[in-house]
Design an enzyme around this catalytic site. Structure first.
Site, mmCIF file in Angstrom:
data_model
loop_
_atom_site.group_PDB
_atom_site.id
_atom_site.type_symbol
_atom_site.label_atom_id
_atom_site.label_comp_id
_atom_site.label_asym_id
_atom_site.label_seq_id
_atom_site.Cartn_x
_atom_site.Cartn_y
_atom_site.Cartn_z
ATOM 1 N N ASP A 13 35.999 -4.015 59.394
ATOM 2 C CA ASP A 13 36.655 -4.745 60.480
ATOM 3 C C ASP A 13 38.146 -4.892 60.160
ATOM 4 O O ASP A 13 38.518 -5.274 59.041
ATOM 5 C CB ASP A 13 35.986 -6.133 60.563
ATOM 6 C CG ASP A 13 36.465 -6.960 61.739
ATOM 7 O OD1 ASP A 13 36.791 -6.374 62.787
ATOM 8 O OD2 ASP A 13 36.488 -8.200 61.609
ATOM 9 N N SER A 65 33.759 -15.537 69.568
ATOM 10 C CA SER A 65 33.203 -16.883 69.318
ATOM 11 C C SER A 65 33.869 -17.866 70.262
ATOM 12 O O SER A 65 35.088 -17.834 70.436
ATOM 13 C CB SER A 65 33.508 -17.325 67.875
ATOM 14 O OG SER A 65 32.803 -16.539 66.962
HETATM 15 P P1 13P Z 1 35.847 -14.754 65.952
HETATM 16 O O1 13P Z 1 35.998 -15.253 64.551
HETATM 17 O O2 13P Z 1 36.732 -15.470 66.898
HETATM 18 O O3 13P Z 1 34.431 -14.709 66.360
HETATM 19 O O4 13P Z 1 36.386 -13.229 65.957
HETATM 20 C C1 13P Z 1 35.713 -12.283 65.208
HETATM 21 C C2 13P Z 1 36.418 -10.977 65.206
HETATM 22 O O5 13P Z 1 37.046 -10.572 66.159
HETATM 23 C C3 13P Z 1 36.293 -10.150 63.998
HETATM 24 O O6 13P Z 1 37.045 -8.984 64.085
HETATM 25 O O1 G3H Z 2 39.015 -10.957 62.734
HETATM 26 C C1 G3H Z 2 38.905 -11.371 61.602
HETATM 27 C C2 G3H Z 2 37.568 -11.737 61.071
HETATM 28 O O2 G3H Z 2 37.156 -12.974 61.577
HETATM 29 C C3 G3H Z 2 37.554 -11.685 59.567
HETATM 30 O O3 G3H Z 2 38.216 -12.750 59.005
HETATM 31 O O4 G3H Z 2 39.813 -11.863 57.327
HETATM 32 O O5 G3H Z 2 38.910 -14.173 57.140
HETATM 33 O O6 G3H Z 2 37.455 -12.199 56.663
HETATM 34 P P1 G3H Z 2 38.631 -12.728 57.441
HETATM 35 ZN ZN ZN Z 3 38.818 -9.145 65.233
#
Ligand code: 13P
Ligand code: G3H
Ligand code: ZN
Length: 291
Positions: free
Chosen positions: A82, A211
Site C-alpha cells: 500500500d 473508513s
Molecule cells: P483509512 O485509514 O482512512 O481507512 O484509509 C486506508 C487507506 O486508504 C490505506 O491506503
Molecule cells: O494510507 C495509509 C495507511 O492507513 C497506512 O498507514 O503508514 O500508518 O501504516 P501507515
Molecule cells: Zn491510502
C-alpha cells in the site's frame, strides 16, 4: 496456495459489480482477523501492508504470516504493498512474493509519476504481479507523509485517461473526496467525477480513506466503478478501543493474550461488516481462483 494478483480479483469484481476489501495490517492479530473474516464470509480479500508496516514488522515476517494465514483460510487473497513511494521497497516486495504493489507517485509531477509507474509495471509484469497507481491527492496522513487538507486535490478525468493509457496499470486510486484517518465531519464524495473517470479509464478504481465513509456513499461509489476499497482506521479504532476496554476491566491482567484475543475478535467483526457492505460475501468461487 499462494497469493492471487489483485488485478485478477478486481476484474472479477468488475464483472460482478462489487468491490474487494483491502485491509491494512502490521501485526499478527489483525492479519489473522482479516483472513478469518474473509473465510467466514467466503470472500476474496486483499491483505495490504504499508512501508510503515514493513518498517515495524519486517518484510519477511509479514510475508510469512500472510502465507500461513491465507493457506489456512483457503480464500482467494492478494498480498499488496500500500502506498509504495520508494522503488527499492516496491522491488523488494515483488521479490518477496507480493502479488500486487501500489506505486504512489501522486506527489510527483505527472510525467515523473508516469515514468516511475511504467518502471513498476514492467517489474511487476515480470513477477506476475499487478499494479495500482494514484493520481490526484488523497488528503490526510499517508505513509510517513502528511498531506494538508488544503493541498489535496481531486483527480482530473482526462488526465486519468491519459495516465492509464501511458502506464497500463491494473487499478487506479482516485481523489474524489475521501481522506485517510478519522473524518471531522461527514465526507462528501464527488460521484459524478467518479463516474466520469470510470467511463474514461475502463479499469477498476480504488477508494482510499474509506473508513468513516457512510455505507450509502460507499455503495454509490461501487455502482460507479470502485472495485477496491481500503480500510485501515476503522480496524485500528475497534482493535485499540477493545484493548482499552479490556485493560479497564482487568487492570491486573498481565497475559497479553487476554487483551489481544478480544481485540482480534473485534477486528474480525469490523472486516466482516465491510466485506458485506462491499458486496463481496460469497464471491470467493466466482471467477476468483484459489491457487
Ligand atoms: P483509512 O485509514 O482512512 O481507512 O484509509 C486506508 C487507506 O486508504 C490505506 O491506503
Ligand atoms: O494510507 C495509509 C495507511 O492507513 C497506512 O498507514 O503508514 O500508518 O501504516 P501507515
Ligand atoms: Zn491510502
Amino acid at each position: 496456495m499462494s497469493f492471487v494478483p489483485a488485478g485478477v480479483l478486481l476484474r472479477a469484481a468488475q464483472k460482478g459489480g462489487y468491490a474487494v476489501g483491502a485491509f491494512n495490517c502490521s501485526n499478527m492479530e489483525i492479519m489473522q482477523a482479516i483472513v478469518r473474516a474473509a473465510r467466514l464470509e467466503n470472500a476474496p480479500v486483499i491483505i495490504q501492508v504499508s512501508q510503515g508496516a514493513i518498517k515495524y514488522a519486517g518484510l519477511d515476517y509479514l510475508v510469512a504470516m500472510a502465507k500461513v494465514a491465507v493457506r489456512e483460510a483457503s480464500v482467494p487473497a492478494a498480498l499488496h504493498l500500500d502506498h509504495g513511494t520508494e522503488i527499492d521497497v516496491v522491488l523488494a516486495c515483488l521479490k518477496a512474493g507480493f502479488s500486487s504493489v501500489m506505486f504512489d507517485g501522486s506527489k510527483l509531477p505527472l510525467e515523473e509519476n508516469i515514468a516511475l509507474t511504467r518502471q513498476v509495471v514492467k517489474a511487476a509484469r515480470e513477477a506476475g504481479a499487478s499494479v495500482e497507481a494514484e493520481l490526484g491527492r488523497i488528503g490526510g496522513t499517508e505513509d510517513e507523509v502528511s498531506v494538508e487538507d488544503k493541498e489535496a486535490f481531486f483527480t482530473d478525468p482526462e488526465e486519468a485517461r491519459y495516465f492509464v493509457e501511458r502506464t497500463g496499470v491494473d487499478a487506479l486510486a482516485v481523489a474524489v473526496g475521501t481522506a485517510h484517518g478519522r473524518y471531522k465531519g461527514e465526507p462528501k464524495l464527488d460521484l459524478e467525477r467518479l463516474a466520469r473517470i470510470a467511463g474514461l479509464v475502463g479499469i477498476p478504481l480504488v477508494l482510499h480513506g474509506a473508513s468513516g465513509v457512510p455505507g450509502g456513499a460507499v455503495q454509490e461509489a461501487i455502482k460507479r466503478g470502485v472495485r477496491k476499497i481500503n480500510i485501515d482506521t476503522d480496524i485500528r479504532q475497534r482493535f485499540v478501543d477493545t484493548i482499552r476496554r479490556r485493560l479497564d476491566e482487568e487492570p491486573a491482567e498481565i497475559d497479553p493474550r487476554k487483551i489481544l484475543g478480544p481485540a482480534r475478535e473485534a477486528a474480525v467483526e469490523v472486516v466482516r461488516e465491510k466485506i458485506r457492505l462491499f458486496g463481496s460475501s460469497k464471491r470467493a468461487g466466482q471467477g476468483n481462483p484459489v491457487k
